[in-house]
Scaffold this active site. Structure first.
Site, short mmCIF file in Angstrom:
data_model
loop_
_atom_site.label_atom_id
_atom_site.label_comp_id
_atom_site.label_asym_id
_atom_site.label_seq_id
_atom_site.Cartn_x
_atom_site.Cartn_y
_atom_site.Cartn_z
N ARG A 1 6.70 60.04 11.95
CA ARG A 1 8.16 60.13 11.80
C ARG A 1 8.45 61.25 10.80
O ARG A 1 7.88 61.27 9.71
CB ARG A 1 8.66 58.80 11.23
CG ARG A 1 10.16 58.57 11.27
CD ARG A 1 10.53 57.43 10.35
NE ARG A 1 9.97 57.65 9.01
CZ ARG A 1 10.47 58.50 8.12
NH1 ARG A 1 11.56 59.18 8.39
NH2 ARG A 1 9.89 58.65 6.94
N THR B 1 7.64 51.78 7.53
CA THR B 1 7.28 53.18 7.38
C THR B 1 7.35 53.53 5.90
O THR B 1 7.33 52.64 5.04
CB THR B 1 8.16 54.09 8.27
OG1 THR B 1 7.63 55.41 8.26
CG2 THR B 1 9.61 54.13 7.82
N ASN B 2 7.39 54.82 5.56
CA ASN B 2 7.47 55.22 4.15
C ASN B 2 8.38 56.43 4.03
O ASN B 2 8.93 56.91 5.03
CB ASN B 2 6.06 55.50 3.62
CG ASN B 2 5.35 56.55 4.44
OD1 ASN B 2 5.77 57.70 4.50
ND2 ASN B 2 4.28 56.16 5.12
N ASP B 3 8.55 56.92 2.81
CA ASP B 3 9.53 57.97 2.53
C ASP B 3 9.08 59.39 2.87
O ASP B 3 9.81 60.35 2.60
CB ASP B 3 9.93 57.93 1.05
CG ASP B 3 10.85 56.77 0.75
OD1 ASP B 3 11.58 56.35 1.66
OD2 ASP B 3 10.85 56.30 -0.41
N SER B 4 7.92 59.57 3.45
CA SER B 4 7.45 60.93 3.76
C SER B 4 8.43 61.65 4.68
O SER B 4 8.88 61.10 5.68
CB SER B 4 6.09 60.86 4.45
OG SER B 4 5.74 62.13 4.94
#
Ligand code: CTP
Ligand code: CA
Length: 230
Positions: free
Chosen positions: A61, A33-36
């Site tokens: 997420r 996933t990523n930091d969003s």
């Protein structure tokens, strides 16, 4: 009382917002996933709701809880988000594509938890569908609706990359932010953005809360869609 008497400039408008990062599963307990944080998208959804719009939030997420008065549709992966967005386009007037969609997903998704065996492991990734691009293409064959606001997360040459994305993905507006800048981007309570349209820079929005940025974006969109929506 202020809420009851507040003007509802987006009454009757159907707004679709995507927010958060997508989750691309490797196996039942692991994912990419990523930091969003989803905060920018949630702020836009809440601001649009308070202006009278009928809001649908398609989210991956996120760190934020579902706001009242907004229809929330969960979409874990980019593929799920793609499907959730495309099936709602015909019933949408304005799209805000704030989600941080993973560009790649694992080629294989293990059905059982993977066991460690070797000293090295390579994960093969394949490109995800570009949802914003698909919206731009859909629009061309469906009478130019909905009005599309894309986002661009950059760390260098923000303007150049943002304008390139605007043209490639056929957006009406693109909201660019330098995610490496202090006070902007992923997880931050505030943001600093530049909004571009086909004619170049529309507005530079200095550091302010994500809700205040959302209000500026809605002002710009309202001025732009006047006469083209409905
Ligand atoms: N986007 C999308 N689907 C993807 C990738 C991105 O809909 N598979 C959307 C994002 O929601 C955002 C815009 O495209 O509105 C730009 O995302 P960004 O990651 O900045 O750009 P990319 O086109 O993915 O290019 P790159 O990551 O290589 O800079
Ligand atoms: Ca990307």
């Amino acid at each position: 009382v202020a809420m009851l008497t507040a003007p509802k400039p987006l009454a009757g408008q159907r707004v679709l917002v995507t927010a958060g990062g997508t989750v691309e599963r490797i196996d039942p307990v692991r994912y990419i996933t990523n930091d969003s944080s989803g905060k920018m998208g949630f702020a836009i959804a809440e601001a649009a709701r308070d202006r009278g719009a009928e809001v649908t939030l398609v989210c991956g997420r996120t760190e934020t809880t579902a706001p009242n008065g907004i229809r929330v549709v969960k979409a874990e992966s980019a593929a799920e988000m793609h499907e959730a967005v495309m099936e709602r386009l015909a019933a949408t007037d304005i799209v805000f594509k704030a989600a941080a969609v993973a560009d790649y997903r694992p080629l294989h998704r293990a059905t059982q938890k993977m066991k460690k065996t070797t000293d090295q492991l390579s994960l093969e990734l394949v490109r995800n569908p570009d949802i914003l691009q698909a919206i731009g293409e859909w629009k061309e064959t469906n009478g130019g609706k909905p009005f599309v606001v894309g986002f661009a997360a950059e760390t260098t040459d923000v303007e150049k990359h943002a304008l390139d994305k605007l043209n490639r993905k056929k957006c009406d507006l693109i909201v660019a932010n330098n995610v490496a800048e202090a006070g902007a981007g992923f997880g931050s309570e505030t943001n600093i953005v530049s909004v571009y349209g086909q004619g170049g820079l529309v507005e530079h929005v200095p550091q302010m809360t994500k809700r205040a940025v959302a209000e500026r974006l809605l002002d710009i969109v309202q001025a732009d869609v006047k006469g083209t929506v409905k």
